[in-house]
Scaffold this active site. Sequence first.
Site, PDB file in Angstrom:
ATOM      1  N   HIS A 245      -2.978  -3.118  -1.857  1.00  0.00           N
ATOM      2  CA  HIS A 245      -3.050  -2.866  -0.409  1.00  0.00           C
ATOM      3  C   HIS A 245      -1.725  -2.312   0.077  1.00  0.00           C
ATOM      4  O   HIS A 245      -0.737  -2.305  -0.642  1.00  0.00           O
ATOM      5  CB  HIS A 245      -3.488  -4.113   0.363  1.00  0.00           C
ATOM      6  CG  HIS A 245      -2.522  -5.252   0.338  1.00  0.00           C
ATOM      7  ND1 HIS A 245      -2.196  -5.939  -0.818  1.00  0.00           N
ATOM      8  CD2 HIS A 245      -1.794  -5.847   1.333  1.00  0.00           C
ATOM      9  CE1 HIS A 245      -1.333  -6.895  -0.525  1.00  0.00           C
ATOM     10  NE2 HIS A 245      -1.070  -6.857   0.771  1.00  0.00           N
TER      11      HIS A 245
ATOM     12  N   HIS B  69       0.646  -3.054   2.299  1.00  0.00           N
ATOM     13  CA  HIS B  69       1.838  -3.761   2.795  1.00  0.00           C
ATOM     14  C   HIS B  69       3.093  -3.414   1.990  1.00  0.00           C
ATOM     15  O   HIS B  69       3.044  -3.287   0.763  1.00  0.00           O
ATOM     16  CB  HIS B  69       1.608  -5.275   2.781  1.00  0.00           C
ATOM     17  CG  HIS B  69       0.697  -5.736   3.877  1.00  0.00           C
ATOM     18  ND1 HIS B  69       0.020  -6.934   3.839  1.00  0.00           N
ATOM     19  CD2 HIS B  69       0.351  -5.146   5.059  1.00  0.00           C
ATOM     20  CE1 HIS B  69      -0.703  -7.059   4.949  1.00  0.00           C
ATOM     21  NE2 HIS B  69      -0.530  -5.989   5.695  1.00  0.00           N
TER      22      HIS B  69
ATOM     23  N   ASP C 106       5.591  -5.077   1.046  1.00  0.00           N
ATOM     24  CA  ASP C 106       6.019  -5.976  -0.028  1.00  0.00           C
ATOM     25  C   ASP C 106       5.130  -5.838  -1.273  1.00  0.00           C
ATOM     26  O   ASP C 106       5.268  -6.607  -2.229  1.00  0.00           O
ATOM     27  CB  ASP C 106       6.102  -7.440   0.447  1.00  0.00           C
ATOM     28  CG  ASP C 106       4.765  -8.015   0.851  1.00  0.00           C
ATOM     29  OD1 ASP C 106       3.923  -7.268   1.388  1.00  0.00           O
ATOM     30  OD2 ASP C 106       4.535  -9.223   0.631  1.00  0.00           O
ATOM     31  N   HIS C 107       4.244  -4.855  -1.260  1.00  0.00           N
ATOM     32  CA  HIS C 107       3.444  -4.532  -2.451  1.00  0.00           C
ATOM     33  C   HIS C 107       3.631  -3.076  -2.887  1.00  0.00           C
ATOM     34  O   HIS C 107       3.150  -2.686  -3.944  1.00  0.00           O
ATOM     35  CB  HIS C 107       1.951  -4.809  -2.194  1.00  0.00           C
ATOM     36  CG  HIS C 107       1.671  -6.271  -2.038  1.00  0.00           C
ATOM     37  ND1 HIS C 107       1.045  -7.022  -3.007  1.00  0.00           N
ATOM     38  CD2 HIS C 107       1.995  -7.138  -1.047  1.00  0.00           C
ATOM     39  CE1 HIS C 107       0.979  -8.285  -2.596  1.00  0.00           C
ATOM     40  NE2 HIS C 107       1.549  -8.383  -1.415  1.00  0.00           N
TER      41      HIS C 107
ATOM     42  N   HIS D 126      -7.599  -9.300   4.511  1.00  0.00           N
ATOM     43  CA  HIS D 126      -6.140  -9.337   4.688  1.00  0.00           C
ATOM     44  C   HIS D 126      -5.696  -7.988   5.261  1.00  0.00           C
ATOM     45  O   HIS D 126      -5.003  -7.923   6.262  1.00  0.00           O
ATOM     46  CB  HIS D 126      -5.500  -9.627   3.335  1.00  0.00           C
ATOM     47  CG  HIS D 126      -4.007  -9.647   3.344  1.00  0.00           C
ATOM     48  ND1 HIS D 126      -3.272 -10.636   3.964  1.00  0.00           N
ATOM     49  CD2 HIS D 126      -3.099  -8.787   2.804  1.00  0.00           C
ATOM     50  CE1 HIS D 126      -1.982 -10.381   3.801  1.00  0.00           C
ATOM     51  NE2 HIS D 126      -1.847  -9.261   3.103  1.00  0.00           N
TER      52      HIS D 126
ATOM     53  N   ASP E 259      -3.359  -9.965  -2.195  1.00  0.00           N
ATOM     54  CA  ASP E 259      -3.214 -11.010  -1.172  1.00  0.00           C
ATOM     55  C   ASP E 259      -4.571 -11.458  -0.631  1.00  0.00           C
ATOM     56  O   ASP E 259      -4.682 -11.872   0.519  1.00  0.00           O
ATOM     57  CB  ASP E 259      -2.338 -10.507  -0.015  1.00  0.00           C
ATOM     58  CG  ASP E 259      -0.866 -10.433  -0.398  1.00  0.00           C
ATOM     59  OD1 ASP E 259      -0.516 -10.821  -1.537  1.00  0.00           O
ATOM     60  OD2 ASP E 259      -0.066  -9.978   0.435  1.00  0.00           O
TER      61      ASP E 259
ATOM     62  N   HIS F 284       1.485 -13.668  -4.436  1.00  0.00           N
ATOM     63  CA  HIS F 284       2.577 -14.544  -3.990  1.00  0.00           C
ATOM     64  C   HIS F 284       2.538 -15.914  -4.673  1.00  0.00           C
ATOM     65  O   HIS F 284       1.471 -16.408  -5.014  1.00  0.00           O
ATOM     66  CB  HIS F 284       2.503 -14.779  -2.477  1.00  0.00           C
ATOM     67  CG  HIS F 284       2.796 -13.562  -1.662  1.00  0.00           C
ATOM     68  ND1 HIS F 284       4.056 -13.227  -1.241  1.00  0.00           N
ATOM     69  CD2 HIS F 284       1.976 -12.590  -1.199  1.00  0.00           C
ATOM     70  CE1 HIS F 284       4.016 -12.101  -0.539  1.00  0.00           C
ATOM     71  NE2 HIS F 284       2.754 -11.687  -0.501  1.00  0.00           N
TER      72      HIS F 284
END
Length: 255
Positions: A56, A58, A60-61, A114, A133, A171
């Site tokens: 996805h 985001h 942080d990915h 998400h 996530d 995570h």
Amino acid sequence: MAAETYLFPCLKDNFGVLLHDPDSGATAAIDAPEAAPVEAALQKTGWRLTDILVTHHHADHTAGVGPLKERHKCRVVAPRNEAARIAHVDETVGEGDTLRLGSFEGRVIDTPGHTLGHISYFFPAAKLAFVGDTLFSIGCGRVIEGNPQMMWHSLLKLRGLPDDTQFYCGHEYTDANIRFAKTIEPNNKALAARAAEVAKLTAAHKFTIPATIGAEKAANPFLRADNAELAKAVGLIGSPAWQVFAEIRERKNRF
Ligand SMILES: [Zn+2]
């Protein structure tokens, strides 16, 4: 030969993971939270990065995608329904698509909630799933872009994978998830067993994943919203499962 994986921490509490086919040498990074730990993992394993499979959009990915692609000239695969929000994409995929990684075939599962375009990657022969996530061990992702009904449907798809599927999530939240889950199902024996296992792993400074779908669906309240006992525990006997799910998710948001 069997698939090999290498799991490592990124950023504050993200996981990075490499999936490697020893026969062809193909190696995929599932998501790229940041480039440096992925480079370190490649150094350590001696594997050559051929693919990045994004779950996805985001940051942080995906923040590591650009620098890794520039250096390794790898293929970047990303969810079709949010590819416009991800840079450096070569191929877009969605529900039912297959993708090849060396001798392995992966299947794409749409798991929105998400984010609206979130996907998961399932490698049936290797019995591995990479769920970003959407599903965490004893938890699930926050419903940021979608709605609870959508997220519950996505979780049902992951719950439907074979019990011996090992899943990797985005995570390390397991410990906090267990503390919350105990407030919902204090008498769940599978949850107590998982809590004991996680306490041991954490004390030994080990990661708490991968977990198996079979073990998870007995212990993770977010996969149990259609269980009558659980509905009773949150005061929603007879309500649709997605409403029970929404209530648990809401309680976790406030936990
Ligand atoms: Zn996310």
